[in-house]
Design a protein around this motif. Structure first.
Motif, PDB file in Angstrom:
ATOM      1  N   LYS A 123      25.766 -20.215  23.243  1.00 13.93           N
ATOM      2  CA  LYS A 123      24.888 -19.175  22.705  1.00 13.93           C
ATOM      3  C   LYS A 123      25.511 -18.557  21.460  1.00 13.93           C
ATOM      4  CE  LYS A 123      22.734 -17.850  27.138  1.00 13.93           C
ATOM      5  NZ  LYS A 123      21.503 -18.577  27.147  1.00 13.93           N
ATOM      6  N   LYS A 171      25.350 -11.809  27.679  1.00 17.88           N
ATOM      7  CA  LYS A 171      25.135 -13.241  27.908  1.00 17.88           C
ATOM      8  C   LYS A 171      26.450 -14.002  27.895  1.00 17.88           C
ATOM      9  CE  LYS A 171      20.560 -13.281  25.831  1.00 17.88           C
ATOM     10  NZ  LYS A 171      19.587 -13.980  24.991  1.00 17.88           N
ATOM     11  N   VAL A 221      22.701 -14.545  32.029  1.00 12.56           N
ATOM     12  CA  VAL A 221      22.180 -13.407  31.268  1.00 12.56           C
ATOM     13  C   VAL A 221      21.993 -12.216  32.194  1.00 12.56           C
ATOM     14  CG1 VAL A 221      20.234 -12.543  29.899  1.00 12.56           C
ATOM     15  CG2 VAL A 221      20.995 -14.909  29.629  1.00 12.56           C
ATOM     16  N   GLU A 249      23.879  -8.210  22.993  1.00 15.05           N
ATOM     17  CA  GLU A 249      22.847  -8.146  21.967  1.00 15.05           C
ATOM     18  C   GLU A 249      21.808  -7.087  22.230  1.00 15.05           C
ATOM     19  OE1 GLU A 249      21.302 -12.208  21.901  1.00 15.05           O
ATOM     20  OE2 GLU A 249      19.570 -11.568  23.083  1.00 15.05           O
ATOM     21  N   GLU A 250      21.039  -6.835  21.192  1.00 14.03           N
ATOM     22  CA  GLU A 250      19.981  -5.840  21.212  1.00 14.03           C
ATOM     23  C   GLU A 250      18.874  -6.284  22.184  1.00 14.03           C
ATOM     24  OE1 GLU A 250      17.152  -4.693  17.372  1.00 14.03           O
ATOM     25  OE2 GLU A 250      18.109  -6.621  17.549  1.00 14.03           O
ATOM     26  N   LEU A 280      15.159  -6.867  23.230  1.00 18.09           N
ATOM     27  CA  LEU A 280      13.904  -7.105  22.510  1.00 18.09           C
ATOM     28  C   LEU A 280      12.726  -6.762  23.403  1.00 18.09           C
ATOM     29  CD1 LEU A 280      14.645 -10.616  20.955  1.00 18.09           C
ATOM     30  CD2 LEU A 280      14.787  -8.389  19.814  1.00 18.09           C
ATOM     31  N   GLU A 322       7.100 -12.385  26.237  1.00  9.88           N
ATOM     32  CA  GLU A 322       8.003 -13.538  26.192  1.00  9.88           C
ATOM     33  C   GLU A 322       7.197 -14.816  26.430  1.00  9.88           C
ATOM     34  OE1 GLU A 322      11.330 -13.229  28.851  1.00  9.88           O
ATOM     35  OE2 GLU A 322      11.987 -15.271  28.419  1.00  9.88           O
ATOM     36  N   ASN A 374      16.316 -13.133  38.406  1.00  4.67           N
ATOM     37  CA  ASN A 374      15.877 -14.233  37.549  1.00  4.67           C
ATOM     38  C   ASN A 374      16.005 -15.547  38.298  1.00  4.67           C
ATOM     39  OD1 ASN A 374      14.862 -14.027  34.878  1.00  4.67           O
ATOM     40  ND2 ASN A 374      16.771 -13.047  34.260  1.00  4.67           N
ATOM     41  N   MET A 423      10.416 -14.086  21.920  1.00  2.00           N
ATOM     42  CA  MET A 423       9.810 -12.787  22.212  1.00  2.00           C
ATOM     43  C   MET A 423       8.875 -12.458  21.045  1.00  2.00           C
ATOM     44  SD  MET A 423      10.097 -10.605  24.754  1.00  2.00           S
ATOM     45  CE  MET A 423      11.721 -10.236  25.433  1.00  2.00           C
TER      46      MET A 423
HETATM   47  P1  AMP Z   1      17.935 -16.703  28.887  1.00  2.00           P
HETATM   48  O1  AMP Z   1      18.767 -17.329  29.963  1.00  2.00           O
HETATM   49  O2  AMP Z   1      18.598 -16.584  27.564  1.00  2.00           O
HETATM   50  O3  AMP Z   1      16.533 -17.292  28.848  1.00  2.00           O
HETATM   51  O4  AMP Z   1      17.677 -15.218  29.345  1.00  2.00           O
HETATM   52  C1  AMP Z   1      17.105 -14.915  30.586  1.00  2.00           C
HETATM   53  C2  AMP Z   1      16.035 -13.880  30.399  1.00  2.00           C
HETATM   54  O5  AMP Z   1      16.581 -12.647  29.966  1.00  2.00           O
HETATM   55  C3  AMP Z   1      15.027 -14.250  29.328  1.00  2.00           C
HETATM   56  O6  AMP Z   1      14.056 -15.094  29.817  1.00  2.00           O
HETATM   57  C4  AMP Z   1      14.490 -12.892  28.927  1.00  2.00           C
HETATM   58  O7  AMP Z   1      13.479 -12.494  29.825  1.00  2.00           O
HETATM   59  C5  AMP Z   1      15.672 -11.997  29.095  1.00  2.00           C
HETATM   60  N1  AMP Z   1      16.344 -11.752  27.797  1.00  2.00           N
HETATM   61  C6  AMP Z   1      17.308 -12.477  27.225  1.00  2.00           C
HETATM   62  N2  AMP Z   1      17.681 -11.944  26.046  1.00  2.00           N
HETATM   63  C7  AMP Z   1      16.939 -10.836  25.875  1.00  2.00           C
HETATM   64  C8  AMP Z   1      16.858  -9.823  24.874  1.00  2.00           C
HETATM   65  N3  AMP Z   1      17.648  -9.850  23.794  1.00  2.00           N
HETATM   66  N4  AMP Z   1      15.972  -8.833  25.028  1.00  2.00           N
HETATM   67  C9  AMP Z   1      15.179  -8.784  26.121  1.00  2.00           C
HETATM   68  N5  AMP Z   1      15.199  -9.683  27.112  1.00  2.00           N
HETATM   69  C10 AMP Z   1      16.076 -10.715  27.003  1.00  2.00           C
END
Ligand code: AMP
Ligand code: GLY
Length: 421
Positions: A103, A143, A153, A185-186, A188, A192, A224, A273
């Motif tokens: 990442k 993350k 995450v 990170e910030e 968002l 989605e 999740n 997003m």
């Molecule tokens: P990922 O494994 O990167 O898909 O992250 C798992 C879930 O976390 C994503 O499907 C989003 O719903 C949430 N997520 C990840 N990054 C962000 C972010 N910067 N802002 C808001 N939600 C996030």
């Protein structure tokens, strides 16, 4: 030709189901597959981590094309190995798939290229991460840098929760080396969605929009998961948004990777997003989504094989993909307790009754016992996937299928698609 599909999930059942329908395809082998893939091809026992064994199997069985499903095999360099063996293979090289398996690398490329994504910092020690946290506001998005089985995450609502997550990832190494660097990170806000683009290293063929439902329970509550259901296309996503995703995200990323000497051939899956500032990248995946693929394979009107072959050969010019009118919905039926501990071996009934002209039941964690009885064999068990003239009808068809299937402690979400009208 004979085709070998690597993987064992619902994604691989959907891919092999679609590939087997191609007039170009003689036989599909799936390694290791599941009880569903055994109905569209032949399951084989093969250690996919042993690249030489995979290549030897291809030579012995006159396999001309290999399709790689899971991310860890890509990160492991199976594509590089098979290409050296002159076996045509669908999927990105190890270097190209770094966009998913690191990442921090993905963030760096996006930052250098001006691809819209959340502002971030990378940390290699918990001290640095904990100090930075003090300067930030909740919710905190943390993350793990590497692949962590979809569990890397954490969205923490309080500073204490965030500190705890940093310590468990970086000091206690709950995700092993994947957490030796972390990203903060910030957060968002927005809708989605999942997007898929087939690429030959340069050009991109975008699929319609789709939406996964990652939380285990209704109203996006609970932990999740790998994904509890998908719809495609997403009614509330306008075509202009998809155009922006192509122009601001997909094409710039493909040219960035080409420029860096690691052209991306395969399936690029940006998680997006849709914010008030426009589409922003949540993450890049270097493979088909699961369960996005289950919906996409029913939505696809075209034979998928010419497109996969063209991507692998590095020339998508002249290739297009046609999609059926209407919509598709996929509802995941999981073992009770998933994504935490769950039992296996429960007898499954009703899969045959649930399958009809609109509905295909793709298998994920399933297995037949010695007596031929279908049993649960994983967290996500079945993907009841159905078409309809619109999403309302597709969802009604999918849930009618779900109602016909039973196994002890089956768990599914009753609100798939409810938020996208
Ligand atoms: P990922 O494994 O990167 O898909 O992250 C798992 C879930 O976390 C994503 O499907 C989003 O719903 C949430 N997520 C990840 N990054 C962000 C972010 N910067 N802002 C808001 N939600 C996030
Ligand atoms: N369904 C989300 C993923 O495949 O990562």
């Amino acid at each position: 030709m004979n085709v070998l599909v690597l993987g064992s999930g619902g994604r691989e059942h959907a891919l092999s189901w679609k590939i087997a329908q191609s007039p170009q395809v003689e036989k599909v082998y799936i390694a290791p597959g599941n009880a569903g893939t055994a109905e569209v091809g032949e399951n084989v026992v093969l250690d996919s981590k042993n690249h030489a064994a995979v290549a030897a199997f291809c030579h012995e069985h006159a396999i001309e094309f290999v399709v790689v499903g899971p991310d860890d095999l890509l990160a492991d360099g199976i594509v590089d190995f098979l290409e050296k063996e002159h076996i045509l293979v669908f999927g990105p090289t190890k270097a190209a798939s770094e966009i998913e398996w690191s990442k921090a690398y993905a963030k760096q490329v996006m930052q250098e290229e001006g691809i819209p994504t959340a502002r971030h910092r990378v940390f290699a020690s918990s001290e640095g991460a904990l100090a930075y946290l003090k300067t930030q506001q909740p919710p905190y998005v943390l993350k793990a840098d590497g692949l962590a089985l979809g569990k890397g995450v954490i969205i923490a609502q309080t500073k204490e929760e965030a500190e705890e997550a940093i310590r468990s990832m970086m000091d206690m190494k709950v995700h092993g080396e994947a957490g030796s660097r972390i990203i903060i990170e910030e957060f968002l806000e927005g809708l989605e969605i999942s997007t898929h683009a087939l690429s030959d290293g340069e050009r991109a063929l975008l699929f319609p929009s789709s939406k996964d439902h990652k939380r285990a329970h209704e109203n996006d509550e609970g932990p999740n998961t790998g994904g509890m259901g998908t719809v495609a296309p997403v009614p509330i996503v306008p075509a202009e948004q998809m155009k922006l995703i192509e122009e601001r995200i997909v094409l710039p990323l493909l040219s960035a990777l080409k420029k860096r000497g690691r052209p991306f051939k395969g399936l690029l899956f940006p998680g997006i997003m849709l914010t008030k500032y426009g589409p922003m990248v949540i993450e890049f995946n270097a493979r088909f989504g699961d369960p996005e693929t289950q919906s996409y394979m029913l939505l696809a009107k075209s034979d998928i094989v010419p497109a996969l072959l063209a991507s692998a050969r590095g020339d998508l010019s002249g290739i297009s993909l046609e999609w059926n009118e209407g919509a598709v919905a996929c509802v995941v039926m999981a073992s009770g307790g998933y994504p935490s501990a769950y039992e296996k071996g429960k007898e499954i009934q009703g899969v045959g009754d649930a399958s009809d002209a609109h509905t295909v039941v793709f298998h994920a964690g399933t297995k037949r016992d010695e007596a031929g009885v279908l049993r649960t064999n994983g967290g996500r068990v079945l993907n009841v996937t159905a078409t309809g003239t619109d999403l309302t009808e597709a969802l009604a068809n999918a849930y009618a299928g779900v109602a016909k299937i039973s196994f002890e402690d089956a768990q599914f979400r009753s609100d798939i698609g409810a938020s996208v009208f």
